[in-house]
Design a protein around this motif. Structure first.
Motif, PDB file in Angstrom:
ATOM      1  N   ALA A 135      34.910  53.712  14.839  1.00 44.67           N
ATOM      2  CA  ALA A 135      35.177  54.601  13.703  1.00 44.67           C
ATOM      3  C   ALA A 135      34.086  55.680  13.609  1.00 44.67           C
ATOM      4  O   ALA A 135      32.930  55.448  13.939  1.00 44.67           O
ATOM      5  CB  ALA A 135      35.217  53.785  12.409  1.00 44.67           C
ATOM      6  N   ASN A 136      34.489  56.857  13.188  1.00 47.55           N
ATOM      7  CA  ASN A 136      33.554  57.978  13.094  1.00 47.55           C
ATOM      8  C   ASN A 136      32.796  57.946  11.768  1.00 47.55           C
ATOM      9  O   ASN A 136      33.395  57.810  10.695  1.00 47.55           O
ATOM     10  CB  ASN A 136      34.306  59.312  13.208  1.00 47.55           C
ATOM     11  N   PRO A 137      31.465  58.067  11.795  1.00 40.92           N
ATOM     12  CA  PRO A 137      30.675  58.116  10.562  1.00 40.92           C
ATOM     13  C   PRO A 137      30.905  59.413   9.807  1.00 40.92           C
ATOM     14  O   PRO A 137      31.124  60.473  10.415  1.00 40.92           O
ATOM     15  CB  PRO A 137      29.229  58.004  11.065  1.00 40.92           C
ATOM     16  N   ASP A 138      30.862  59.341   8.470  1.00 43.23           N
ATOM     17  CA  ASP A 138      31.163  60.506   7.635  1.00 43.23           C
ATOM     18  C   ASP A 138      29.928  61.244   7.128  1.00 43.23           C
ATOM     19  O   ASP A 138      30.037  62.370   6.646  1.00 43.23           O
ATOM     20  CB  ASP A 138      32.018  60.067   6.426  1.00 43.23           C
ATOM     21  N   ASP A 139      28.755  60.614   7.198  1.00 47.18           N
ATOM     22  CA  ASP A 139      27.531  61.248   6.688  1.00 47.18           C
ATOM     23  C   ASP A 139      26.332  60.615   7.391  1.00 47.18           C
ATOM     24  O   ASP A 139      26.485  59.647   8.143  1.00 47.18           O
ATOM     25  CB  ASP A 139      27.438  61.078   5.167  1.00 47.18           C
ATOM     26  N   GLU A 142      25.990  56.854   7.183  1.00 53.82           N
ATOM     27  CA  GLU A 142      26.939  56.122   8.017  1.00 53.82           C
ATOM     28  C   GLU A 142      26.566  56.230   9.493  1.00 53.82           C
ATOM     29  O   GLU A 142      26.841  55.317  10.275  1.00 53.82           O
ATOM     30  CB  GLU A 142      28.373  56.618   7.783  1.00 53.82           C
ATOM     31  N   TRP A 238      30.903  49.047   5.120  1.00 55.29           N
ATOM     32  CA  TRP A 238      31.492  49.638   6.335  1.00 55.29           C
ATOM     33  C   TRP A 238      32.811  48.939   6.679  1.00 55.29           C
ATOM     34  O   TRP A 238      33.807  49.586   6.990  1.00 55.29           O
ATOM     35  CB  TRP A 238      30.505  49.522   7.499  1.00 55.29           C
ATOM     36  N   ALA A 241      35.525  50.001   4.222  1.00 60.23           N
ATOM     37  CA  ALA A 241      35.903  51.412   4.391  1.00 60.23           C
ATOM     38  C   ALA A 241      36.691  51.646   5.670  1.00 60.23           C
ATOM     39  O   ALA A 241      37.569  52.513   5.723  1.00 60.23           O
ATOM     40  CB  ALA A 241      34.649  52.286   4.389  1.00 60.23           C
ATOM     41  N   LYS A 242      36.387  50.851   6.714  1.00 62.11           N
ATOM     42  CA  LYS A 242      37.020  51.073   8.010  1.00 62.11           C
ATOM     43  C   LYS A 242      38.163  50.106   8.299  1.00 62.11           C
ATOM     44  O   LYS A 242      38.685  50.070   9.415  1.00 62.11           O
ATOM     45  CB  LYS A 242      35.974  50.974   9.132  1.00 62.11           C
TER      46      LYS A 242
END
Length: 317
Positions: A135-139, A142, A238, A241-242
């Motif tokens: 999954a790609n981190p958003d900030d 993350e 995490w 969220a993922k």
């Protein structure tokens, strides 16, 4: 203050010392009502067992009697941990009886509970972990989180080992991490390609959070070393969220590392070294996990291993 005592159905020679002991716990030892209730419950059970066998004198109880009682508790379905709690209560009660000169010895001193079956650690599925770690981190936070989780899964780190890493602990050129484990023992671990990539991304944004004087590899939003509790909370966050199918916690990543590595390599000694286990017996629990996985594959795939309750069973085929 006195503990509630319900010994009305017991013979007086059993009931009186037991009642006095429970009062002693509450008034002299100042134990909480919950603790007193626990002692009362376990000791009443033992006293009722004795009474049902016409044993009404605490001083006449022997180690042989206690072994019979342990066997009876086991037959009632109690596990080793629960039986150990009962024996602890009996041991403590006899210490009190010795102090009061009501008995001459403590028959529970050398009695041990049977060992409980060891709980197998929970392990995440390989595909699920790949999905979560891809999954790609958003900030920036993350980015840090992904780097931590990749490193923990790549190296099989304990939570405290991860939190204790410094910048100088990582040798990115050689793909290694220097880890300080239990008992201050240091070990050098290989770091996988994905974890190195995640670390590189984190190190690129870390200066925006941490002062140059901070040695910790993973820092909080305020710039100080990230605590164990914060790492736990971030991993749980995490996972939610993922889209994790189960609640994630740091030790699950360590267990998954060990189980997946053993499943692929079959090299128990190597897994022991990587985990930093002093005794290989500690590592052997993962062989049980590996067998469970193989058993599931066999049960689901072998043409002669029909699962109970499946359509084949219902149709009589």
């Amino acid at each position: 203050m006195s503990a509630p005592v319900d010994v009305t159905e017991l013979a007086e020679p059993l009931a009186a010392p037991l009642s006095a002991f429970l009062v002693h716990l509450a008034s002299e030892k100042r134990h909480s009502p919950r603790t007193c209730d626990s002692y009362q419950r376990d000791l009443n059970r033992f006293a009722a067992w004795l009474s049902g066998r016409d044993m009404t004198d605490w001083a006449s109880i022997t180690g042989h009697d206690l072994r019979r009682y342990v066997a009876w508790l086991s037959q009632q379905g109690l596990n080793g941990r629960s039986i150990a709690r009962h024996l602890s209560a009996i041991r403590r009660f006899y210490q009190y009886l010795l102090r009061e000169k009501r008995v001459r010895d403590n028959p529970a001193l050398d009695i041990r509970a049977p060992k409980s079956g060891r709980r197998l650690p929970k392990v995440a599925d390989v595909d699920q972990l790949n999905h979560l770690l891809d999954a790609n981190p958003d900030d920036p936070l993350e980015v840090r989180d992904l780097s931590m989780f990749e490193l923990m899964y790549s190296c099989g780190l304990r939570l405290s080992e991860l939190a204790g890493l410094d910048l100088e602990s990582i040798d990115a050129r050689n793909g290694e991490a220097r880890v300080l484990g239990k008992g201050g023992k240091e070990r050098i671990l290989p770091v996988g390609r994905k974890a190195l990539q995640a670390l590189s991304a984190w190190l690129a944004v870390r200066p925006g959070l941490a002062p140059e004087s901070e040695p910790a590899l993973f820092v909080s939003q305020r710039g100080g070393r990230l605590s164990n509790r914060s790492i736990q909370a971030r991993l749980s966050r995490w996972g939610m969220a993922k889209g994790a199918e189960q609640r994630l916690h740091p030790h699950m990543l360590r267990h998954s590392f060990a189980s997946h590595l053993l499943e692929s390599s079959g090299d128990l000694r190597a897994v022991q070294e990587l985990l930093g286990h002093a005794d290989i017996a500690t590592t052997q629990i993962y062989t049980h996990l590996d067998f469970q996985h193989l058993a599931r594959v066999y049960d689901q795939s072998h043409p002669r291993a029909r699962r109970r309750g499946g359509p084949e069973a219902e149709d009589g085929q």
